[in-house]
Each structure stands twice: as structure tokens, then as C-alpha cells.
Design an enzyme around this catalytic site. Structure first.
Site, PDB file in Angstrom:
ATOM      1  N   GLY A   1      13.127  -0.858   3.826  1.00 32.15           N
ATOM      2  CA  GLY A   1      14.218  -1.831   3.803  1.00 32.15           C
ATOM      3  C   GLY A   1      15.028  -1.764   2.521  1.00 32.15           C
TER       4      GLY A   1
ATOM      5  N   ASP B   1       0.789  -1.611   5.750  1.00 32.25           N
ATOM      6  CA  ASP B   1       1.983  -0.817   5.449  1.00 32.25           C
ATOM      7  C   ASP B   1       1.989  -0.387   3.977  1.00 32.25           C
ATOM      8  OD1 ASP B   1       2.374  -3.751   5.357  1.00 32.25           O
ATOM      9  OD2 ASP B   1       4.252  -3.252   4.376  1.00 32.25           O
TER      10      ASP B   1
END
Ligand code: AMP
Ligand code: MG
Length: 479
Positions: free
Chosen positions: A90, A246
Site C-alpha cells: 500500500g 503478512d
């Protein structure tokens, strides 16, 4: 002085649904903070070219170098145990991969490089604090001998990012064996995308574990790598802080230096992260969390495992269940070395546990208590030195059964116990100074931490635990 990256971008050759191609978003006014010369050489890059105006443009995301194929990677993950089906880069862009002087392939990624389709509510940017923190701590980890992503460069953007307050923006150039995470596998598994899983598995085996012949062997290799990694973390008092799936790299490197911290005073339940209210990722929970994450990884691999569903489940379960024993063996190896023990005896674990319990009860500084074993100052690292003094004869008796000279033992102890770690208050001080435009504390810290097992006189102050006023009680996610 031309900047040439010998790119060979294997991830970009994977199917389109693995990522979104996009260039970094340019910034207003790039400014150089640091170029990691040693790492540049390892990668076959010219550090002077990296520091030149052309290099700076690349490091800030204002120019895309020849041969790059910039993309944001898709992944998913469990964050604090909660499932998030769609994460992804992101605030980062993978420029590409280079094969270094040592033959190893590494990702070159810009972190803080602007919004991507995976940014959700975020701005895609980073501020100077987390960039410097990651630079300092990841390079320190490398020097400590712990597998980790690296920091090739840090630059300012000339732009402001708004967090609790307006703060100076920055970009980190992160280098990693790869940025493939447990969450990358989860992304495809959750979508029932078996072709994607197969392509990812083949890529990871070829890239990281060429000795593995199939998915089960890959699982076993990753479990072994994580067991060794977490044992090494515990050996230096490192708390990752946000071991979401993650943030667990398949390569076995430490990744994602958000709210991470090194303990000063030892206590097994230490937590620093402001968002870890329940201590899920406390120092002593890290091996259990690794198992939890690896169980998620194993689950992803089930469809690729041989012999039918029942056999796959049985094999995967058995592999995951081996973690505690693998971890324990790796942990014993680390802590035996920290006590200068080369031979193996049954009572060693008890001897180590006894010391650690006394360190917790006696308010001992973790780093100095262990380093002090090499020069007789360990007791000074305790608030209550009597607890150390009671233990010391046990150690002496055990050492008497080792066949070594005092000189060799001292070197071995020094090589296993760092004098320097990136203490939180020092990292904080370096960041505060940098925000005001003074990079000297940052430079001094990174330079000293490049040789953490060696104590030069001028760095003596960096071994001191924080004063009451300097203690950092909480760390924050690197957003
Ligand atoms: P992390 O906490 O660093 O593991 O990040 C978790 C997720 O949030 C990842 O998908 C990141 O890419 C994303 N993220 C974190 N900070 C930002 C930001 N400033 N802008 C956009 N996405 C972000
Ligand atoms: Mg992350």
C-alpha cells in the site's frame, strides 16, 4: 557515474494477478539522507552513482531506472489473528530484482513511494521516523548476524505527511531476498486459485529453497528457517512487535520493522507496540506465534501436497508440530554460545533458564548482563546483583568441564554477545535530531552498530541503558 541496475525481474514474469504494475509517485524535492555503501557494493551498484542527482531521483521515486518493472505486490494476511483477504503493497513499489556479487537475487523496493491500489485508507507515504528506524534496526540486525531485509538508502521527499502532526516525508530503499510472505500464499489460497498457488510455490522453491522437491519439503524448509530466525531474535532481546502473517517472509528474513524494539531490562513478557494491547506478540510469545503463522502457511499448501487430502493434512500437521523441537534446539544453540558452552550437557537448559529467571527478578539489562560475562561485569547489569552472584558458581562449575583457554573463551563470549544493540532511546534520539535537520546521531548510531560485537572506547555511552527520563515505553506502527 551512471547508475545502472542489472535488473532481472522474475516476479514481474509471474501472472498479472500477482501484482499491479505502477510507477512510484514523484515527490517534490528529494534530499539524500544515506546510501549504504557496503550493501551497494554487494549488489554490484555504484554507491557514488546512487548518491548523485540521478541516483537520488531514482531513490525518491522521481525516475524509473532502465530495466525496472515497477509493481505493487498483492497479498493478504491475518493481522492480530483477524483475517484480511486483501492487503498488498500500500506504500511500496518493487522496482525489480538484481543478482548481486554473491549470486543471490534480491528485490529492490521503494517504501513510502506513494499510493497504490492496495493503499486502502492510507496515503502511501512514510515519514522520516519509521524510515530511519527501519534503516538503523535492519542494518543492526544484519550486523548481528540475523537474516533480515536491508536498507540500501534513505531519502527525504520535501513533502509533509500528516500523522498525529505534520511530519517530514521520506522513502526507504529496502532490499530483500524477496518480499513474498505467508500472506502472499494466503492471498491465492483464499481465492481458491490453485494455479496461482502452484506458480507461487514453484517460484519460491526455485528462488529460496531449490533443495525442496515439493510443497511439503518447502513447508519443512520454511519451518526450519523460521525456527532458527526466532531463536536468534530471542538471543538479542528482539521483539518484532507485529508478527502478522503478512509480516512473515517465506525467505526466513526478518521483515517489517514497524513497532519492533530491543529490550533493555529483561522481562520475558515485554511488549512495546502501542497496538498490541493483549501482548499477542510479546518477547516470549514469538515462537508460539511463529507456529500459528506457519500453520496458516501449511494450510495454504494443502491443495498442492501429494497423496490426497488426508495424507496432506497429516503430513502438514506433523511438519508444523516439529517446530517446537526445532526452535528449542536452535534456542539452546544460541544461548549455549552466549554462555561460552561448546559442549552439550543435559543441565544446560536449566542453567540458562536459571540465569534468565534471575535476570527478570533482578532487573538486569539483557545485553549488558550477557556481554558482561566476557569481562566479569555481568553482575553490574543487575539491579539486584546478589541474584547473579548466587548463579555464578553454577556457571563456573559448568565451564570447568569445557576444554578451552581463558583467551579463547573470552573471544567466544564476545563473538556471541553484542556490546551494542539499537537501544530504543538512541533510535528515538536519532529520529528527533533528524527531524530538526541534524543527521549526526543517526550517522553515529548506524556506524557504531555496523560492528556490534566490538566495543570501541568512543561508543561506550551507547552501551548504557536508558535513564528514567530516556526510557521508551511504547513503539508505534511504521505508518
Ligand atoms: P504493516 O502494518 O506495515 O504491516 O502494513 C499493513 C498494511 O497496511 C499493508 O498492506 C501496508 O501496505 C498498508 N499500509 C501501511 N501504511 C500505509 C500507508 N501509509 N499508506 C498506505 N498503505 C499503508
Ligand atoms: Mg507489513
Amino acid at each position: 557515474m551512471t547508475l545502472q541496475f542489472p535488473f532481472d525481474n522474475s516476479y514481474a514474469r509471474l501472472p498479472d494477478r500477482f501484482y499491479t504494475r505502477l510507477a512510484p509517485t514523484p515527490v517534490k524535492k528529494p534530499g539524500l539522507i544515506a546510501v549504504n555503501e557496503a550493501l551497494a557494493h554487494e549488489l554490484g551498484l555504484d554507491p557514488q552513482a546512487l548518491a548523485s542527482d540521478g541516483g537520488l531521483s531514482v531513490l525518491a521515486g522521481n525516475a524509473v531506472p532502465e530495466g525496472a518493472d515497477p509493481l505493487a505486490q498483492a497479498y493478504a494476511g491475518h493481522q492480530f489473528g483477524g483475517w484480511v483477504p486483501q492487503l498488498g503493497d500500500g506504500r511500496a513499489v518493487l522496482l525489480g530484482e538484481v543478482v548481486g556479487q554473491d549470486g543471490a537475487r534480491r528485490d529492490i523496493q521503494l517504501k513510502g513511494s506513494g499510493p497504490t491500489p492496495y493503499s486502502r485508507m492510507g496515503d502511501g507515504r512514510a515519514w522520516l521516523g519509521p524510515v530511519l528506524r527501519e534503516y538503523i534496526v535492519s542494518e543492526a540486525m544484519h550486523a548481528l548476524g540475523i537474516p533480515t531485509t536491508r536498507a540500501l538508502a534513505a531519502v527525504t521527499t520535501g513533502e509533509t505527511v500528516v500523522r498525529e502532526a505534520p511530519l517530514p516525508g521520506a522513502v526507504l530503499t529496502r532490499v530483500a531476498r524477496s518480499h513474498i510472505r505467508v500472506g502472499t500464499f494466503q492471498f491465492f489460497a483464499a481465492r481458491g486459485d490453485e494455479d496461482g498457488l502452484k506458480a507461487l510455490t514453484d517460484h519460491v522453491i526455485a528462488r529460496h529453497y531449490p533443495e525442496a522437491d515439493n510443497a511439503l519439503e518447502l513447508l519443512e524448509a520454511v519451518i526450519g528457517a523460521q525456527a532458527r530466525l526466532v531463536a536468534k531474535w530471542l538471543g538479542v532481546g528482539f521483539i518484532h512487535g507485529v508478527m502478522n502473517t503478512d509480516n512473515m517472509a517465506i525467505s526466513g528474513e526478518t521483515i517489517d520493522y514497524g513497532p519492533c524494539a530491543f529490550m533493555d531490562r529483561y522481562h520475558p513478557e515485554t511488549v512495546f507496540s502501542s497496538i498490541d494491547a493483549y501482548g499477542r506478540y510479546a518477547y516470549n510469545k514469538q515462537p508460539d506465534v511463529a507456529v500459528w503463522n506457519l500453520a496458516q502457511f501449511a494450510t495454504c499448501l494443502l491443495p498442492l501436497m501429494e497423496g490426497g487430502r488426508d495424507k496432506a493434512v497429516a503430513d502438514a500437521t506433523e511438519a508444523v508440530h516439529r517446530f517446537p523441537a526445532l526452535f528449542q534446539a536452535a534456542w539452546l544453540e544460541v544461548f549455549r554460545a552466549k554462555l561460552g558452552l561448546e559442549t552439550v550437557e543435559d543441565g544446560d537448559e536449566d542453567l540458562i533458564d536459571d540465569l534468565l529467571n534471575r535476570m527478570a527478578a533482578g532487573g538486569a539489562d539483557f545485553t549488558n548482563a550477557f556481554r558482561g560475562q566476557s569481562d566479569g561485569t555481568a553482575r553490574d547489569a543487575f539491579e539486584n546483583s546478589a541474584l547473579y552472584d548466587e548463579w555464578h558458581p553454577r556457571w563456573t562449575a559448568r565451564l570447568a568441564r569445557e576444554d578451552t583457554t581463558p583467551e579463547a573463551r573470552q573471544s567466544a563470549l564476545e563473538a556471541a554477545n553484542p556490546a551494542l544493540i539499537p537501544r530504543n532511546h538512541r533510535v528515538e534520539q536519532a529520529i528527533q535530531a533528524a527531524v530538526k535537520g541534524d543527521l549526526d546521531p543517526f550517522r553515529r548510531l548506524t556506524q557504531a552498530l555496523a560492528n556490534p560485537y566490538e566495543l570501541k572506547g568512543e561508543n561506550k555511552d551507547l552501551t548504557a541503558p536508558p535513564t528514567a527520563a530516556e526510557v521508551v515505553r511504547q513503539t508505534f506502527c511504521g505508518t
